[in-house]
Enzyme design. Sequence first.
Site, PDB file in Angstrom:
ATOM      1  N   ALA A   1     156.679  10.296  22.735  1.00  0.00           N
ATOM      2  CA  ALA A   1     157.438  10.168  24.056  1.00  0.00           C
ATOM      3  C   ALA A   1     158.470  11.325  24.087  1.00  0.00           C
ATOM      4  O   ALA A   1     158.659  11.667  25.111  1.00  0.00           O
ATOM      5  CB  ALA A   1     158.013   8.704  24.140  1.00  0.00           C
ATOM      6  N   VAL A   2     159.330  11.517  23.008  1.00  0.00           N
ATOM      7  CA  VAL A   2     160.334  12.401  23.026  1.00  0.00           C
ATOM      8  C   VAL A   2     159.662  13.704  23.452  1.00  0.00           C
ATOM      9  O   VAL A   2     160.168  14.382  24.199  1.00  0.00           O
ATOM     10  CB  VAL A   2     161.166  12.331  21.728  1.00  0.00           C
ATOM     11  CG1 VAL A   2     162.390  13.360  21.854  1.00  0.00           C
ATOM     12  CG2 VAL A   2     162.001  10.707  21.674  1.00  0.00           C
TER      13      VAL A   2
ATOM     14  N   PRO B   1     150.317  15.241  14.304  1.00  0.00           N
ATOM     15  CA  PRO B   1     149.027  14.782  14.035  1.00  0.00           C
ATOM     16  C   PRO B   1     148.296  14.167  15.104  1.00  0.00           C
ATOM     17  O   PRO B   1     147.077  14.374  15.173  1.00  0.00           O
ATOM     18  CB  PRO B   1     149.044  13.654  12.834  1.00  0.00           C
ATOM     19  CG  PRO B   1     150.480  13.704  11.979  1.00  0.00           C
ATOM     20  CD  PRO B   1     151.384  14.268  13.234  1.00  0.00           C
TER      21      PRO B   1
ATOM     22  N   ASP C   1     152.353   8.584  34.868  1.00  0.00           N
ATOM     23  CA  ASP C   1     150.983   9.214  34.698  1.00  0.00           C
ATOM     24  C   ASP C   1     151.055  10.755  34.736  1.00  0.00           C
ATOM     25  O   ASP C   1     151.972  11.200  34.602  1.00  0.00           O
ATOM     26  CB  ASP C   1     150.070   8.826  36.044  1.00  0.00           C
ATOM     27  CG  ASP C   1     150.373   9.481  37.103  1.00  0.00           C
ATOM     28  OD1 ASP C   1     151.194  10.572  37.336  1.00  0.00           O
ATOM     29  OD2 ASP C   1     149.966   9.199  38.365  1.00  0.00           O
TER      30      ASP C   1
ATOM     31  N   LYS D   1     146.257   9.153  33.082  1.00  0.00           N
ATOM     32  CA  LYS D   1     144.903   8.931  33.252  1.00  0.00           C
ATOM     33  C   LYS D   1     144.226  10.314  33.272  1.00  0.00           C
ATOM     34  O   LYS D   1     144.016  10.651  34.405  1.00  0.00           O
ATOM     35  CB  LYS D   1     144.532   8.247  34.672  1.00  0.00           C
ATOM     36  CG  LYS D   1     145.009   6.626  34.375  1.00  0.00           C
ATOM     37  CD  LYS D   1     145.003   5.958  35.864  1.00  0.00           C
ATOM     38  CE  LYS D   1     145.093   4.282  35.713  1.00  0.00           C
ATOM     39  NZ  LYS D   1     143.865   3.613  35.000  1.00  0.00           N
TER      40      LYS D   1
ATOM     41  N   GLY E   1     152.005  10.795  40.552  1.00  0.00           N
ATOM     42  CA  GLY E   1     151.912  11.813  41.278  1.00  0.00           C
ATOM     43  C   GLY E   1     151.557  11.567  42.714  1.00  0.00           C
ATOM     44  O   GLY E   1     150.973  10.580  42.845  1.00  0.00           O
TER      45      GLY E   1
ATOM     46  N   ASP F   1     151.466   9.972  46.182  1.00  0.00           N
ATOM     47  CA  ASP F   1     151.991   8.703  46.948  1.00  0.00           C
ATOM     48  C   ASP F   1     151.224   7.775  46.062  1.00  0.00           C
ATOM     49  O   ASP F   1     149.993   7.757  45.818  1.00  0.00           O
ATOM     50  CB  ASP F   1     151.590   8.745  48.319  1.00  0.00           C
ATOM     51  CG  ASP F   1     151.884   7.688  48.857  1.00  0.00           C
ATOM     52  OD1 ASP F   1     153.306   7.558  49.651  1.00  0.00           O
ATOM     53  OD2 ASP F   1     151.396   6.542  49.044  1.00  0.00           O
TER      54      ASP F   1
ATOM     55  N   THR G   1     152.115  13.368  49.605  1.00  0.00           N
ATOM     56  CA  THR G   1     150.819  13.258  48.950  1.00  0.00           C
ATOM     57  C   THR G   1     150.449  14.773  49.048  1.00  0.00           C
ATOM     58  O   THR G   1     150.519  15.597  49.831  1.00  0.00           O
ATOM     59  CB  THR G   1     150.028  12.400  49.908  1.00  0.00           C
ATOM     60  OG1 THR G   1     148.626  12.775  49.410  1.00  0.00           O
ATOM     61  CG2 THR G   1     150.249  13.000  51.370  1.00  0.00           C
TER      62      THR G   1
ATOM     63  N   MET H   1     140.330  15.196  43.772  1.00  0.00           N
ATOM     64  CA  MET H   1     139.640  14.663  42.756  1.00  0.00           C
ATOM     65  C   MET H   1     138.184  15.122  43.029  1.00  0.00           C
ATOM     66  O   MET H   1     137.481  14.440  42.208  1.00  0.00           O
ATOM     67  CB  MET H   1     139.893  13.224  42.175  1.00  0.00           C
ATOM     68  CG  MET H   1     141.108  13.019  42.322  1.00  0.00           C
ATOM     69  SD  MET H   1     141.483  11.110  41.942  1.00  0.00           S
ATOM     70  CE  MET H   1     141.020  10.578  43.458  1.00  0.00           C
TER      71      MET H   1
END
Length: 416
Positions: A24-25, A45, A209, A231, A262, A264, A292, A346
């Site tokens: 996380a850091v 790793p 995300d 995701k 990211g 809306d 958006t 997408m």
Amino acid sequence: MTANPYPLGLRLDGRRVVVVGGGAVATRRVPALLDAGADVLLVAPDLTPALRARVDAGRLHWVPRRFAPEDLDGAWLVQVAIDDPLAAAAVSAVAAERRIFCVRADDRTAATAWTPAVTRHGPVTVAVLGGGDPRRAMTVRDAIRDLLAVRLVSDGVPPTPDRSDASTGAAGRRRTGRVALVGAGPGDPELITVKGWRLLTAADVVVADRLVPGLLLDELRPDVELVDASKIPYGPSRAQEEINQILVERALAGASVVRLKGGDPYVFGRGGEELLACAAAGVPVTVVPGVTSSIAAPAAAGIPVTHRSVAHEFTVVSGHVAPDSPASLVRWDALAGLRGTLVILMGLKNLAAITATLIAHGRSPETSAAVVQEATTGAQRALRSTLGAVAAEAHAADLRPPAVVVIGDVVHALNT
């Protein structure tokens, strides 16, 4: 008496920076290094999904193992982003031998450099050091950011609470926290709303995300729990049910939780599912709309989704499911008959099938089309073409997600 640190702005463009750790850091620190143009070598790793996405996009180099002294060859700076004191000390010892400044996430007193609290406004960067106290630095940074914004905020968001008793009531009983579904915008960190940013800086837990602007994570308080809920398409991901559970559990434990998305939250962001899960558990939810990409990406490329005498309508659809799939809910045959603008999110993977389907149902192959990759960021790329050729040309140009497809005469409406 400890000497005061010497403030300095590092020009890292093209220079090697080594980050040890892939958790996380590192997820929070790497975006700022990339924004500075650093040649980042990540040694760990394992990586979070967000970092893996940056590796896959060619933004940084990854050595999938534990640190070795030769990793610092040619380095100008090293950031140790691991919580193992012995391993961190070993890295900083090698850095000291080579006279390379070393940032330590686990022990500021053992570091030879500190990471300041930062706020950015266009070309202006303000970095605050709080004498070793990250909370003090964040408080001063936030006050400066408010001054730089030069705007009156009347959105009703309360100031950052005192976290010493934020999760307990007057009688000492633990109380339910809350969840905010915050849209972070299309990529530029300055496009988050003021209300969204204020909630973000007041959060105890941030569930982010992969499409959120990375620099926003760099501005979080050091004690914030960052949950990487990336995701990544066709790659590692958390099940939506697990994300829902994280939001509910942290809020029921008394935390102020921001689900940072990211764009809306309600535009293909599954925000509605998260709201329903929280509501079922009795967790209060605030929804903060975001800019958006369906509108922002075309605009960033000089394409208005509507324009007088050109388009009086625009339709936004998801292209993540192929037109011939039984799972598709899109009436592509009906969309082919529209005269307005069609925006596809997408849809890059299925673009060839989508364009072929639209043409098969009557849309002219000469209709103008465009693809905008990573809009509003430094990696933005735009390709203008036609409906009949755009899929092949996007593939030849090696365009990659996230990308927005625009179909319609507006593609050339502002050409001069």
